[in-house]
Design a protein around this motif. Sequence first.
Motif, PDB file in Angstrom:
ATOM      1  N   MET A   1       0.833  -1.177   0.000  1.00  0.00           N
ATOM      2  CA  MET A   1       0.000   0.000   0.000  1.00  0.00           C
ATOM      3  C   MET A   1       0.880   1.244   0.000  1.00  0.00           C
ATOM      4  O   MET A   1       1.877   1.291   0.694  1.00  0.00           O
ATOM      5  N   ASP A   2       0.438   2.241  -0.737  1.00  0.00           N
ATOM      6  CA  ASP A   2       1.177   3.496  -0.723  1.00  0.00           C
ATOM      7  C   ASP A   2       0.703   4.361   0.448  1.00  0.00           C
ATOM      8  O   ASP A   2      -0.272   4.049   1.127  1.00  0.00           O
ATOM      9  N   ALA A   3       1.420   5.451   0.691  1.00  0.00           N
ATOM     10  CA  ALA A   3       1.135   6.310   1.849  1.00  0.00           C
ATOM     11  C   ALA A   3      -0.263   6.912   1.782  1.00  0.00           C
ATOM     12  O   ALA A   3      -0.940   7.048   2.810  1.00  0.00           O
ATOM     13  N   VAL A   6      -2.863   4.278   2.859  1.00  0.00           N
ATOM     14  CA  VAL A   6      -2.795   4.058   4.307  1.00  0.00           C
ATOM     15  C   VAL A   6      -3.465   5.216   5.038  1.00  0.00           C
ATOM     16  O   VAL A   6      -4.268   5.011   5.960  1.00  0.00           O
ATOM     17  N   ALA A   7      -3.159   6.439   4.613  1.00  0.00           N
ATOM     18  CA  ALA A   7      -3.756   7.617   5.247  1.00  0.00           C
ATOM     19  C   ALA A   7      -5.273   7.595   5.101  1.00  0.00           C
ATOM     20  O   ALA A   7      -6.003   7.908   6.049  1.00  0.00           O
ATOM     21  N   SER A   8      -5.756   7.198   3.947  1.00  0.00           N
ATOM     22  CA  SER A   8      -7.195   7.129   3.716  1.00  0.00           C
ATOM     23  C   SER A   8      -7.847   6.076   4.613  1.00  0.00           C
ATOM     24  O   SER A   8      -8.902   6.317   5.205  1.00  0.00           O
ATOM     25  N   ALA A   9      -7.223   4.904   4.719  1.00  0.00           N
ATOM     26  CA  ALA A   9      -7.770   3.826   5.558  1.00  0.00           C
ATOM     27  C   ALA A   9      -7.794   4.240   7.028  1.00  0.00           C
ATOM     28  O   ALA A   9      -8.776   3.992   7.736  1.00  0.00           O
ATOM     29  N   VAL A  10      -6.724   4.883   7.479  1.00  0.00           N
ATOM     30  CA  VAL A  10      -6.666   5.327   8.877  1.00  0.00           C
ATOM     31  C   VAL A  10      -7.729   6.375   9.139  1.00  0.00           C
ATOM     32  O   VAL A  10      -8.431   6.335  10.159  1.00  0.00           O
ATOM     33  N   GLU A  11      -7.876   7.318   8.221  1.00  0.00           N
ATOM     34  CA  GLU A  11      -8.871   8.373   8.403  1.00  0.00           C
ATOM     35  C   GLU A  11     -10.288   7.810   8.424  1.00  0.00           C
ATOM     36  O   GLU A  11     -11.116   8.217   9.243  1.00  0.00           O
ATOM     37  N   GLU A  12     -10.583   6.845   7.556  1.00  0.00           N
ATOM     38  CA  GLU A  12     -11.905   6.218   7.559  1.00  0.00           C
ATOM     39  C   GLU A  12     -12.165   5.469   8.865  1.00  0.00           C
ATOM     40  O   GLU A  12     -13.275   5.517   9.413  1.00  0.00           O
ATOM     41  N   THR A  13     -11.155   4.781   9.357  1.00  0.00           N
ATOM     42  CA  THR A  13     -11.290   4.052  10.613  1.00  0.00           C
ATOM     43  C   THR A  13     -11.529   5.008  11.777  1.00  0.00           C
ATOM     44  O   THR A  13     -12.426   4.787  12.606  1.00  0.00           O
ATOM     45  N   LEU A  14     -10.752   6.087  11.819  1.00  0.00           N
ATOM     46  CA  LEU A  14     -10.935   7.079  12.878  1.00  0.00           C
ATOM     47  C   LEU A  14     -12.316   7.739  12.791  1.00  0.00           C
ATOM     48  O   LEU A  14     -12.948   8.010  13.813  1.00  0.00           O
ATOM     49  N   ALA A  15     -12.780   7.975  11.574  1.00  0.00           N
ATOM     50  CA  ALA A  15     -14.103   8.577  11.393  1.00  0.00           C
ATOM     51  C   ALA A  15     -15.195   7.657  11.937  1.00  0.00           C
ATOM     52  O   ALA A  15     -16.134   8.112  12.600  1.00  0.00           O
TER      53      ALA A  15
END
Length: 103
Positions: A1-3, A6-15
């Motif tokens: 996975m590119d950065a 990863v940032a998108s997945a983390v942001e969706e999880t946090l949301a």
Amino acid sequence: MDAEAVASAVEETLAEVTRGALRGEGLAREELLALADRTTGGGKRLETLWGRMGLGALRGETQRTRRVEWWRRWRCRGGARAAGGDRVPRAPQPQASAAEGDP
């Protein structure tokens, strides 16, 4: 996975966790606030991320960036009443003038 992925997945999880915390899930709220406290001082990017997530609402804080023109809301909702119960008249709108030569 590119950065970016990863940032998108983390942001969706946090949301999703934030939505749960705002719904009243105690564990989600505690964990999210603990994570936010650990990232304090992490820079403008993290502040923006937490702002978008609604961290202030979890803490019971008012958003500092939001500007509300209360007088306009008050007037639009009909709160500004003149004596006798009439609404305060609106300022007259400029009329479009007819083009020269038109009857």
